[in-house]
Design an enzyme around this catalytic site. Structure first.
Site, PDB file in Angstrom:
ATOM      1  N   SER A  77       0.835  -1.203   0.000  1.00  8.09           N
ATOM      2  CA  SER A  77       0.000   0.000   0.000  1.00  8.09           C
ATOM      3  C   SER A  77       0.862   1.242   0.000  1.00  8.09           C
ATOM      4  O   SER A  77       2.018   1.216   0.458  1.00  8.09           O
ATOM      5  CB  SER A  77      -0.899   0.009   1.241  1.00  8.09           C
ATOM      6  OG  SER A  77      -1.591   1.233   1.381  1.00  8.09           O
ATOM      7  N   TYR A 112      -2.239  -0.942  10.405  1.00  4.55           N
ATOM      8  CA  TYR A 112      -2.349  -1.334   8.997  1.00  4.55           C
ATOM      9  C   TYR A 112      -1.112  -0.906   8.214  1.00  4.55           C
ATOM     10  O   TYR A 112      -0.513  -1.699   7.478  1.00  4.55           O
ATOM     11  CB  TYR A 112      -3.604  -0.713   8.400  1.00  4.55           C
ATOM     12  CG  TYR A 112      -3.781  -0.932   6.920  1.00  4.55           C
ATOM     13  CD1 TYR A 112      -4.321  -2.119   6.439  1.00  4.55           C
ATOM     14  CD2 TYR A 112      -3.435   0.052   5.999  1.00  4.55           C
ATOM     15  CE1 TYR A 112      -4.502  -2.320   5.075  1.00  4.55           C
ATOM     16  CE2 TYR A 112      -3.608  -0.140   4.643  1.00  4.55           C
ATOM     17  CZ  TYR A 112      -4.142  -1.327   4.184  1.00  4.55           C
ATOM     18  OH  TYR A 112      -4.319  -1.514   2.823  1.00  4.55           O
TER      19      TYR A 112
END
Length: 297
Positions: free
Chosen positions: A189, A202
């Site tokens: 990401s 995350y």
């Protein structure tokens, strides 16, 4: 709608969406998302780039994983779908699209935070597809927490168990089946490079995935197994409405990118296809950023 091979302006290829504030229980469903995502159902056109391949894709019921599964099937691959049991509705929709493309769809529900399922899902995929030569580790968990004081041990551990511990276990199990020429593509990401303050756990897992990808690429290169990653930016998926973002932030989601809009899952699919195809035979340890123009290292 024109397909992914048609000349288009990326600014307005897809609508600049303004999602309403909404909530779904984790893990969330594409079927209930407002507005719906574009997973390439009506637009992705295959060109035979993965003909005869056999792929296991985790988190493939919805969002990015679903778009990758649809694209792989239309490129000629048979696909094993790994997803949570609660996501059966979305998974069955994707399975029908795979079968409509004339390929095999193998549905394998289960929880990747369970170490035993990580091993079982690989064996089931290889048995059901008659082998395995492509692995896409896409399953992920994202829950927004604004203050670390409110970030519980349980959430921290669950996020790591789903996002990086499961990836390690699935890759380790898959190596029993992957012949030379096989590929592994991991979903990381933009958060690995530019972490949002409300996504500390995350973002930390996504940085770990980047490092894991590069290390495994070096280790597996002599075996002829290529490992790479894709780093999405703000992509509109059910992850965002099942507590992945603060509710008040949803109407503005993705508007801070240079393109001025959130991405759609189908815009990720060609990156995964490229890294899985033989076209990328000299590409190892790479992370392709698909993020609307956000600067990354």
């Amino acid at each position: 709608m024109s397909d992914q091979l048609t000349f288009q302006n990326p600014v307005d290829r897809f609508p600049d969406i303004t999602p309403p504030e909404q909530d779904q229980p984790e893990p969330g469903l594409d079927a209930e998302l407002i507005p719906n995502t574009d997973r390439g159902e009506d637009s992705y056109r295959g060109t035979g780039r993965l003909e005869g391949r056999r792929a296991l894709i985790t988190g493939s019921d919805s969002g990015i994983g679903a778009a990758v599964a649809i694209a792989f099937a239309r490129e000629g691959a048979d696909v094993a779908l790994s997803y949570l049991p609660e996501e059966e509705e979305d998974a069955q929709y994707v399975a029908r699209l795979i079968e409509d493309a004339g390929r095999t769809a193998l549905c394998l529900p289960g929880d990747l935070s369970d170490p035993e399922f990580c091993r079982d899902v690989v064996r089931q995929a290889a048995d059901g597809l008659g082998g395995l030569d492509a692995l896409v580790n896409n399953a992920g968990r994202q829950i927004a927490v604004k203050d670390i004081a409110d970030l519980t041990d349980e959430q921290w551990e669950h996020t790591f168990a789903t996002n990086i511990h499961a990836m390690f276990r699935v890759v380790k199990a898959a190596l029993e089946f992957l012949p030379a020429g096989s590929t592994i593509v991991n979903s990381t990401s933009v958060q690995a490079y530019s972490p949002s303050a409300h996504l500390i756990d995350y973002a930390s897992t996504k940085a770990a995935i980047n490092n894991f990808t590069k290390g495994m690429a070096t280790q597996l290169a002599p075996r002829g197994v290529r490992v790479n990653g894709v780093a999405p930016g703000p992509i509109w998926t059910p992850l965002q409405v099942s507590d992945g973002q603060p509710k008040e932030a949803l109407p503005h989601f993705g508007k801070n990118t240079p393109l001025g809009r959130a991405g759609q899952p189908t815009e990720l699919a060609p990156a995964y296809v490229f890294l899985t195809s033989t076209e990328s035979s000299y590409v190892l340890g790479e992370t392709l950023n698909v993020n609307g123009g956000q600067p990354t290292p």
